[in-house]
Scaffold this motif. Structure first.
Motif, PDB file in Angstrom:
ATOM      1  N   GLU A 234      11.627   7.597   2.634  1.00  0.00           N
ATOM      2  CA  GLU A 234      11.443   6.893   1.361  1.00  0.00           C
ATOM      3  C   GLU A 234       9.968   6.775   0.973  1.00  0.00           C
ATOM      4  N   ASN A 235       9.097   7.380   1.774  1.00  0.00           N
ATOM      5  CA  ASN A 235       7.659   7.348   1.505  1.00  0.00           C
ATOM      6  C   ASN A 235       7.141   5.915   1.371  1.00  0.00           C
ATOM      7  N   LEU A 236       7.533   5.080   2.331  1.00  0.00           N
ATOM      8  CA  LEU A 236       7.133   3.677   2.333  1.00  0.00           C
ATOM      9  C   LEU A 236       6.130   3.376   3.447  1.00  0.00           C
ATOM     10  N   LEU A 237       5.443   4.398   3.911  1.00  0.00           N
ATOM     11  CA  LEU A 237       4.453   4.235   4.973  1.00  0.00           C
ATOM     12  C   LEU A 237       3.264   3.411   4.484  1.00  0.00           C
ATOM     13  N   ASP A 238       2.644   2.700   5.420  1.00  0.00           N
ATOM     14  CA  ASP A 238       1.409   1.985   5.101  1.00  0.00           C
ATOM     15  C   ASP A 238       0.357   3.005   4.662  1.00  0.00           C
ATOM     16  N   PRO A 239      -0.185   2.874   3.483  1.00  0.00           N
ATOM     17  CA  PRO A 239      -1.172   3.868   3.012  1.00  0.00           C
ATOM     18  C   PRO A 239      -2.454   3.885   3.836  1.00  0.00           C
ATOM     19  N   ASP A 240      -2.727   2.808   4.568  1.00  0.00           N
ATOM     20  CA  ASP A 240      -3.943   2.747   5.383  1.00  0.00           C
ATOM     21  C   ASP A 240      -3.702   3.167   6.828  1.00  0.00           C
ATOM     22  N   TYR A 282      12.575  -4.106   4.875  1.00  0.00           N
ATOM     23  CA  TYR A 282      11.482  -4.397   5.807  1.00  0.00           C
ATOM     24  C   TYR A 282      10.175  -3.767   5.333  1.00  0.00           C
ATOM     25  N   ALA A 283      10.230  -2.553   4.842  1.00  0.00           N
ATOM     26  CA  ALA A 283       9.013  -1.857   4.426  1.00  0.00           C
ATOM     27  C   ALA A 283       8.438  -2.425   3.133  1.00  0.00           C
ATOM     28  N   LYS A 284       9.298  -2.913   2.249  1.00  0.00           N
ATOM     29  CA  LYS A 284       8.831  -3.393   0.946  1.00  0.00           C
ATOM     30  C   LYS A 284       8.440  -4.870   0.949  1.00  0.00           C
ATOM     31  N   THR A 285       8.899  -5.620   1.936  1.00  0.00           N
ATOM     32  CA  THR A 285       8.621  -7.056   1.973  1.00  0.00           C
ATOM     33  C   THR A 285       7.376  -7.326   2.805  1.00  0.00           C
ATOM     34  N   HIS A 286       6.410  -7.994   2.193  1.00  0.00           N
ATOM     35  CA  HIS A 286       5.176  -8.328   2.903  1.00  0.00           C
ATOM     36  C   HIS A 286       4.869  -9.810   2.713  1.00  0.00           C
ATOM     37  N   PRO A 287       4.505 -10.499   3.796  1.00  0.00           N
ATOM     38  CA  PRO A 287       4.505 -10.043   5.190  1.00  0.00           C
ATOM     39  C   PRO A 287       5.903 -10.134   5.809  1.00  0.00           C
ATOM     40  N   ALA A 288       6.145  -9.288   6.799  1.00  0.00           N
ATOM     41  CA  ALA A 288       7.411  -9.283   7.533  1.00  0.00           C
ATOM     42  C   ALA A 288       7.111  -9.298   9.027  1.00  0.00           C
ATOM     43  N   CYS A 289       7.832 -10.141   9.737  1.00  0.00           N
ATOM     44  CA  CYS A 289       7.579 -10.358  11.170  1.00  0.00           C
ATOM     45  C   CYS A 289       8.793  -9.950  11.984  1.00  0.00           C
ATOM     46  N   ALA A 316       5.202   0.471   8.823  1.00  0.00           N
ATOM     47  CA  ALA A 316       5.420  -0.299   7.595  1.00  0.00           C
ATOM     48  C   ALA A 316       4.208  -1.123   7.192  1.00  0.00           C
ATOM     49  N   GLY A 317       3.161  -1.120   8.014  1.00  0.00           N
ATOM     50  CA  GLY A 317       1.939  -1.836   7.662  1.00  0.00           C
ATOM     51  C   GLY A 317       1.956  -3.314   7.970  1.00  0.00           C
ATOM     52  N   HIS A 318       2.804  -3.740   8.906  1.00  0.00           N
ATOM     53  CA  HIS A 318       2.904  -5.167   9.205  1.00  0.00           C
ATOM     54  C   HIS A 318       2.031  -5.602  10.380  1.00  0.00           C
ATOM     55  N   ILE A 319       1.486  -4.647  11.156  1.00  0.00           N
ATOM     56  CA  ILE A 319       0.620  -5.018  12.275  1.00  0.00           C
ATOM     57  C   ILE A 319      -0.709  -5.538  11.721  1.00  0.00           C
ATOM     58  N   GLU A 321      -1.039  -8.104   9.861  1.00  0.00           N
ATOM     59  CA  GLU A 321      -0.782  -8.759   8.584  1.00  0.00           C
ATOM     60  C   GLU A 321      -0.466 -10.239   8.836  1.00  0.00           C
ATOM     61  N   PRO A 322      -1.176 -11.188   8.227  1.00  0.00           N
ATOM     62  CA  PRO A 322      -0.840 -12.606   8.407  1.00  0.00           C
ATOM     63  C   PRO A 322       0.629 -12.856   8.081  1.00  0.00           C
ATOM     64  N   GLY A 323       1.346 -13.434   9.044  1.00  0.00           N
ATOM     65  CA  GLY A 323       2.775 -13.647   8.884  1.00  0.00           C
ATOM     66  C   GLY A 323       3.620 -12.455   9.266  1.00  0.00           C
ATOM     67  N   GLY A 324       2.986 -11.375   9.733  1.00  0.00           N
ATOM     68  CA  GLY A 324       3.719 -10.157  10.074  1.00  0.00           C
ATOM     69  C   GLY A 324       3.585  -9.816  11.543  1.00  0.00           C
ATOM     70  N   GLY A 325       3.621  -8.516  11.840  1.00  0.00           N
ATOM     71  CA  GLY A 325       3.424  -8.055  13.203  1.00  0.00           C
ATOM     72  C   GLY A 325       4.699  -7.984  14.019  1.00  0.00           C
ATOM     73  N   VAL A 326       4.531  -7.592  15.291  1.00  0.00           N
ATOM     74  CA  VAL A 326       5.614  -7.576  16.269  1.00  0.00           C
ATOM     75  C   VAL A 326       5.214  -8.528  17.384  1.00  0.00           C
TER      76      VAL A 326
END
Length: 694
Positions: A234-240, A282-289, A316-319, A321-326
């Motif tokens: 779906e091309n939802l990769l973290d651009p950074d 998961y990919a579109k919602t920020h932040p996601a934990c 997904a770019g959540h690492i 990210e405040p409120g995100g990560g694993v």
């Protein structure tokens, strides 16, 4: 006269609760939560609320005891001096016979997580080269997985989850095992945050979540890879992603080439439509934990499972990210000085925090290190010299370890077994000598959590009950007796003050972490470590490359795949087609029981309707649970939303002649050597059969 004291719960639990205990005329009368603690916030779980009954329980052993014949149950009270003479005499005879202390073995873990309990390691270090248990039965594969991915083992402050707009609880049951996180999760749902629970069965947490996703046991890694595949498609990769990661291109190629969503759905039991919807959300919602629990890595593919989940968070770019990560756990708040253990100065803070037994001191001591999860097998293989004496501390291996037949063989070969504990246990039945220990209301100690960032002091509220002693006092006394009988035979101190010993563990590194000028400031109350609330916020990692490593050179050097890949769990043999799952219960932590309720008469065998139909079983019927290693009886309870290929038996207190672990072998997890020195215990890879009893 009433007095209030500060205590900290020492149990192997996420919460590490701060406690205020009240005494009247020297007796403990009540306990309550400490409102100054910003995580536990003045609340205690049901286990801690039973503490007064535990301290004064009639079952508690109050005096040194000697057993007249192992497993006989004939215990006689002896004096401390007699007990110390027995211990010291045996140590000295073994060292004289074999020329070193390697015949002396210690099997110790997390019955009490206080730092001063490391005195047992210090005592053994003072004896020279000894035999030690190394590793962990709890979380080894996951610790290694995150060490490969992030460079070290760390998680965000649990309060950081309040910033999340989507929370995935993956293989964790905080309603029973981390109760202070539940208000945060429930508050999040009140704000409209979706909380999704992934688990093999409908847990107490699943019942309180927004959505429940049932995953077949041991296939969580494939599900995470399926989510990652959708994010790529779906091309939802973290651009950074390219700016802070290593090897993401190769990992994406693997996903495109080898991961098929139809296969993923077939194996995991999660429909393709659900996989796609969850992944996109998961990919579109920020932040996601994502909060990953310990249970999902207790498989032979456990490390790969957590590496796949880490990779999903990064894609997904959540690492960072405040409120995100694993989030999995941390030991950054365990960077104590290690003086009590006799740690080598070159050890890393991480290894100090893990309480590893390390075989170096100024005399170049070489300890013999045995995996805690294969201890009996490896101890039986020891020769030149053999293991002849065993000290069990903070553990109950005969109730928790697998391969009980090997433990029984080891017990027969040992000359002397010492156990230090509060209560008799299955393990103490095999002991020659029982040493009574204090509860945390009877000694000084220092505690940190492996989840939140708070560190604090535990102070004694009452005098020791009976003749019980702390581990530190026992270690001093043994060293004193050894040096009395043979001057210079033990380098561990022969006495001191608990409070002063505690202060010495707050070295410069720890003072800086806590923001303290002097160690004495810790006595004012619990202190939060000065770590950022969000782990990896700057996206600079502790890996060799300084990046998040989809591809890990260290993993490859350890004989593992460089990238997270799907490895299936073990398949059940034809004779034993059902997987046995043994989750923690709300009233216990492993074999430690805290409820004042009486023991259950029988195991409750939890079955899905499909399994019950296959075996023609009804709720309330008696059933035999068996395999080649053992057998036990239980009462059937049929429930919906249980796995169709598994049986669940909770770790509860049951009046049974056979413990739950009598069914278990010792399969190892795929990871654990890097950070903890040995693989973990893949206890979810236990297979059984059922038979109806008349």
């Amino acid at each position: 006269m009433y007095q209030t004291h500060r205590n900290i719960c020492p149990r192997n639990c996420y919460d590490t609760c701060s406690i205020l205990s009240t005494t009247r005329n020297g007796s403990l009368i009540s306990v309550e939560g400490d409102p100054l603690h910003e995580y536990t916030k003045g609340k205690l779980c049901a286990k801690a609320l039973e503490d007064v009954k535990k301290v004064y329980s009639q079952k508690r052993v109050r005096y040194p005891m000697k057993q007249r014949g192992r497993f006989s149950g004939y215990w006689e009270r002896i004096s401390w001096d007699e007990a110390l003479n027995l211990i010291a005499g045996k140590i000295l005879r073994l060292r004289e016979e074999y020329g070193n202390a390697l015949p002396l073995a210690m099997n110790k873990y997390s019955g009490n997580f206080g730092v001063l309990h490391n005195a047992m390691e210090g005592l053994f270090s003072g004896l020279g080269s000894t035999t030690r248990a190394i590793g962990s039965p709890c979380w080894s594969a996951g610790v290694d997985a995150q060490t490969y991915d992030f460079g070290t083992f760390f998680c965000s402050d649990p309060g950081d989850m309040e910033k999340s707009q989507l929370i995935w609880l993956w293989g964790v049951n905080p309603a029973w095992t981390a109760v202070h996180q539940m208000p945060l999760l429930l508050n999040a749902m009140d704000r409209g945050v979706k909380v999704v629970c992934f688990d093999t069965y409908f847990s107490a947490t699943a019942a309180r979540s927004s959505h429940f996703i049932q995953v077949r046991p041991g296939t969580d890694g494939l599900l995470a890879l399926g989510f990652s595949k959708v994010i790529v498609e779906e091309n939802l990769l973290d651009p950074d992603l390219a700016s802070y990661s290593l090897g993401h291109e190769e990992f994406i190629q693997y996903l495109r080439r080898d991961i098929d969503l139809n296969h993923c759905a077939e194996i995991t039991g999660v429909p393709v439509k659900t996989i796609r919807e969850l992944a996109v959300d998961y990919a579109k919602t920020h932040p996601a934990c994502i909060w990953a629990g310990f249970g999902l890595q207790r498989y032979t593919n456990g490390g790969q499972i957590l590496r796949a989940i880490d990779a999903l968070g990064a894609l997904a770019g959540h690492i960072g990210e405040p409120g995100g990560g694993v989030q999995y756990g941390q030991f950054k708040t365990w960077q104590f000085a290690g003086q009590l253990q006799g740690l080598h100065p070159k050890q890393t803070p991480e290894s100090k925090g893990l309480l590893k037994s390390v075989s170096q001191d100024k005399e170049k001591r070489e300890d013999r290190l045995l995996s805690i999860n294969n201890f009996a097998k490896q101890a039986l293989q020891c020769s030149e010299p053999p293991v002849k004496m065993l000290w069990i501390s903070g553990r109950n291996p005969l109730s928790q370890d697998g391969d009980l037949h090997l433990w029984k063989a080891l017990i027969q070969k040992l000359d002397f077994i010492v156990i230090s504990d509060l209560f008799h246990s299955r393990s103490s039945q095999a002991a020659d000598l029982f040493l009574p220990v204090t509860t945390h209301y009877e000694h000084w100690d220092l505690h940190a959590s492996y989840w939140h960032y708070w560190v604090g002091v535990n102070e004694p509220a009452i005098a020791p009950v009976g003749e019980s002693r702390s581990d530190l006092q026992i270690a001093w006394a043994v060293s004193h007796k050894l040096n009395q009988l043979a001057p210079g035979s033990c380098a561990f101190p022969t006495g001191g003050e608990e409070k002063e010993t505690l202060l010495k563990e707050l070295g410069p590194d720890m003072l800086e972490i806590l923001g303290l000028e002097t160690p004495e400031e810790i006595f004012k109350g619990p202190v939060r470590a000065r770590f950022p609330a969000t782990a990896w916020k700057n996206r600079r990692f502790k890996t060799p490359s300084g990046r998040f490593e989809f591809g890990s050179v260290r993993a490859e050097a350890s004989g593992l795949p460089a990238f997270p890949v799907y490895r299936p769990p073990l398949s059940p043999p034809e004779e034993f087609p059902l997987r046995l799952l043994t989750p923690h219960h709300a009233t216990t932590i492993n074999s430690q029981v805290y409820s004042s309720e009486t023991e259950k008469e029988d195991f409750i065998v939890h079955l899905s309707p499909e399994v019950a139909e296959r075996y023609a079983l009804q709720t309330g019927e008696r059933v035999l649970v068996w395999n080649k290693l053992g057998r036990l009886e239980g009462i059937v309870q049929i429930e919906n939303r249980l796995p169709r290929e598994a049986v669940i038996l909770y770790q509860e207190s049951v009046k049974s002649n056979l413990p739950l672990n009598s069914l278990m072998g010792t399969p190892n997890t795929d990871m654990g050597n890097l950070a903890l020195g040995a693989p973990g215990f893949a206890l979810n890879e236990t297979f059984i059969n059922l038979r109806k009893l008349n």
